[in-house]
Design an enzyme around this catalytic site. Structure first.
Site, short mmCIF file in Angstrom:
data_model
loop_
_atom_site.label_atom_id
_atom_site.label_comp_id
_atom_site.label_asym_id
_atom_site.label_seq_id
_atom_site.Cartn_x
_atom_site.Cartn_y
_atom_site.Cartn_z
NE ARG A 112 -0.58 0.28 4.99
CZ ARG A 112 -1.21 0.38 6.16
NH1 ARG A 112 -2.52 0.31 6.20
NH2 ARG A 112 -0.53 0.54 7.28
CG ASN A 150 -5.73 4.24 6.33
OD1 ASN A 150 -6.58 4.31 7.21
ND2 ASN A 150 -4.60 3.56 6.49
CD GLU A 151 -2.36 4.39 9.43
OE1 GLU A 151 -2.64 4.11 10.60
OE2 GLU A 151 -1.66 3.64 8.71
CD GLU A 315 -6.29 2.22 11.80
OE1 GLU A 315 -5.24 1.71 12.25
OE2 GLU A 315 -6.51 2.40 10.59
CD1 TRP A 323 1.02 -5.24 9.70
CD2 TRP A 323 2.36 -4.79 7.97
NE1 TRP A 323 0.61 -4.04 9.17
CE2 TRP A 323 1.41 -3.74 8.10
CE3 TRP A 323 3.30 -4.72 6.94
CZ2 TRP A 323 1.39 -2.64 7.24
CZ3 TRP A 323 3.28 -3.62 6.09
CH2 TRP A 323 2.34 -2.60 6.24
CD GLU A 365 -2.92 -4.16 8.66
OE1 GLU A 365 -2.29 -3.09 8.67
OE2 GLU A 365 -4.16 -4.21 8.83
#
Length: 686
Positions: A112, A150-151, A315, A323, A365
């Site tokens: 990602r 996201n992030e 979160e 992971w 994950e």
């Protein structure tokens, strides 16, 4: 439809990934969520390949059904725009969207965050999926808000694709206007780096010795990355604001090379953070004295609060994490999941979203556990989350409208953080000293804020605090120095450490005696300074009014030379060639004081300074608390609430000298009590 306001209520949520589970499980999941007190779910942030399986062909049927179930069972929904994980068809067809290493090698599809923020092709494709999602769900009764991407900058925060070099060149041209001004800002006359054409300008590239760019170019690189992220986020935020103005907009993260304050001010309704206190077990420094471990997350939450006084934890750690190939975090001990939830609430979170509902059975994950384990049966983490849900509902009316209160702030700024990534003569000191000050404050039960200062900061914002700790601001503009002078003149107190005030906004050293533009405020110059290498060269300082009180210095020592008659020498060096020379000074400046310490702070010297300053103290003197518990205050014009959190597995002895009402139990308590390991109290004086 009224936009959801975080001040209205405390809410508990959970991240949910319907695309990873059979459809026949969805309704049972939501029935169980609602039964345990979950109010909200976050979905969709990694589902681009579901939403747009091929270019221009959008498919929302499955998520439409899932949202109908959510609405049926009274669950609100946050949808994430899925732009952190583009589908394989996209990166195959448009390789120009990929990020690249500093060597120029493309980072391929398969994890990602492998894209860049500057590709106009990626802008177009991200705008298309965002608009399709928003148009489809803008009137959905379950949807209350959107998470952008996201992030941002997670995994990687540097970008060297061809489009990044081109965008940087345009950014630099807009920033400086002429090559003459650029060459001056970057000091390119040094080592014959002068540019004679804009085409010669690139982001940092490999040079002899690896990646060692011009330091002023390196600083501007971070500014460019931050601006690129914000411009990328704006594309999506504008689409949401246009079509769904009744929905809130947020994003989650707190990663490097991004001015999250500017991002929030310009684009968001509030900021969100992803809190994993067990990261303290991964990034643990065995050489750190008296580590705070998971309690250190309170300092990070204070940073988040500086962006949004009331914020969302998008979160919240709900189980052991990891992971397949890294980040092996242990399981929360019994009580810790609840403790960490209240750690977030105590520091300003009004919405806490657990990551995740159920542990993934496949993918990278696979070991990042959620509330439910693989077997999908009751467990103690679910029971703890249910307890938190019921307690939050019970205290919501009292706590939701309150904000965190503090009289002292640890001051930071992005420019020094970014410059300090490359400059080892000040960068490592800022984080070290900030953490040591936080240790001293939290263990003496003095709540603190983090305050990010910039060119828009006002005197009134500084005057909210009795004490500012600005450990090592190497880069200091004349305007900021004058603002700090006005703060101290008006009665404020400020503490500086070594390596302060000697650089301008470009990262050039002033042609002034150190500490540069802070010399007037501190009332000193520096006679000399030296790097301290390890314990062999470490020296101590001794206090002038009590020679039995001494402290070890570390990393850097500056020999201070007072010149103002208002300066008092508080401590001197006790050895080496500068024995007897000033190491710590206090300058009376207007109604306040400016303190200057010629080294890097430890918890011990910070505690000593708090005693000497005597301007801040615990806001709850009616409580006797041991070091192992944290005190945080949330309040409003009606009441103050004392959050007491025990970070130890061992019970904590607490004494109340006045009776207080405890919100979670609904009881009035007084005198001595034992707070169980990992337990929490919320007190209001009776």
């Amino acid at each position: 439809m009224k936009k959801l306001n975080l001040s209205d209520q405390l809410m508990l949520g959970v991240c949910y990934y319907p695309e990873q589970w059979p459809e026949e499980m969805w309704e049972d999941d939501m029935i169980r969520m609602k039964h345990m007190g979950i109010n909200l779910i976050r979905v969709g942030e990694f589902a681009w390949s579901i939403f747009e399986p091929t270019e221009g062909n959008f498919y929302f049927k499955d998520f439409d059904y899932m949202l109908r179930l959510a609405h049926k069972h009274g669950l609100k929904v946050i949808i994430g725009t899925p732009t952190a994980t583009p589908p394989a068809w996209l990166t195959e067809k448009y390789p120009e969207v990929l990020n690249a290493t500093v060597e120029g090698h493309l980072l391929n599809h398969g994890l990602r965050r492998h894209t860049n923020y500057t590709s106009t092709t990626y802008h177009r494709l991200c705008a298309a999926i965002t608009e399709a999602l928003v148009l489809n769900y803008k009137d959905n009764p379950a949807v209350v808000g959107w998470q952008l991407d996201n992030e941002f900058n997670c995994e990687i925060g540097e970008f060297y694709s061809e489009s990044d070099h081109e965008a940087f060149r345009a950014w630099v041209q807009q920033r400086y206007g002429t090559l003459e001004k650029l060459n001056d800002a970057w000091g390119t006359v040094f080592w014959s780096q002068t540019y004679s054409s804009w085409s010669q300008v690139y982001l940092p590239r490999l040079v002899p010795g690896g990646k060692q760019p011009n330091p002023h170019l390196a600083l501007d690189e971070k500014r460019f990355i931050s601006d690129s992220v914000i411009a990328f986020a704006k594309i999506q935020a504008d689409i949401i604001a246009e079509h769904a103005p009744h929905h809130f907009i947020t994003t989650n993260g707190l990663f490097g090379h991004l001015d999250s304050h500017k991002l929030t001010k310009e684009l968001l309704d509030f900021f969100s953070y992803d809190s994993y206190p067990q990261f303290s077990t991964i990034f643990y420094d065995a050489n750190e004295a008296r580590s705070l471990e998971d309690r250190s997350w309170s300092l990070t939450l204070s940073t988040v609060r500086s962006i949004s006084p009331q914020f969302c934890i998008m979160e919240q750690q709900a189980g052991p994490g990891g992971w397949v190939n890294k980040m092996d975090m242990p399981s929360p001990r019994p009580g810790q999941l609840r403790l960490w939830s209240y750690q977030s609430i105590a520091h300003g979170a009004n919405l806490v979203v657990y990551f995740r509902w159920r542990s993934a059975t496949f993918g990278q994950e696979i070991y990042w556990h959620g509330l439910n384990d693989y077997g999908n049966t009751p467990n103690r983490r679910l029971a703890e989350a249910e307890k938190v849900a019921k307690e939050m509902a019970h205290i919501s009316d009292l706590i939701a409208s309150t904000t965190v209160q503090a009289d002292v702030a640890i001051v930071r700024d992005y420019t020094n953080e970014w410059d300090g990534e490359y400059d080892v003569w000040h960068g490592p000191f800022g984080w070290k000293s900030g953490k040591e000050w936080f240790k001293a404050l939290t263990r003496t039960h003095i709540p603190s804020d983090v305050l990010y200062i910039n060119e828009e900061t006002t005197l009134a914002e500084l005057q909210r605090y009795k004490l500012l700790v600005y450990p090592h601001p190497a880069i200091m503009t004349k305007a900021t120095a004058q603002l700090l002078e006005a703060y101290v003149v008006s009665g404020g107190h400020i503490v500086f450490g070594c390596r302060s005030g000697y650089k301008d906004q470009r990262g050039h050293c002033y042609m002034l005696p150190f500490p540069g533009v802070l010399s007037t405020l501190a009332g000193i110059t520096l006679e000399e300074y030296t790097v301290v290498k390890g314990t062999r060269e470490a020296v101590s300082i001794v206090c002038t009014d009590d020679q039995s009180t001494s402290f070890a210095t570390s990393y850097f020592n500056e020999i201070i030379e007072p010149y103002a008659s208002t300066v008092d020498v508080i401590a001197v060096y006790n050895e080496d060639y500068y024995k007897g020379k000033p190491a710590l000074t206090r300058n009376a400046f207007g109604k306040g004081t400016a303190w200057y310490y010629g080294s890097v702070f430890s918890e011990e010297i910070a505690r000593y300074l708090l005693q000497q300053l005597d301007v801040v103290s615990t806001p709850a003197p009616w409580l006797e608390l041991p070091e192992q518990v944290e005190l945080s205050i949330r309040g409003n014009e009606l009441a103050q609430y004392c959050f007491i959190l025990n970070y130890s597995q061992q019970p904590a002895a607490i004494t109340l000298h006045e009776p207080a009402y405890e919100l979670l139990s609904g009881k009035t308590i007084d005198g001595q009590l034992e707070l169980a390991g990992y337990d929490v109290l919320i007190l209001r004086k009776a």
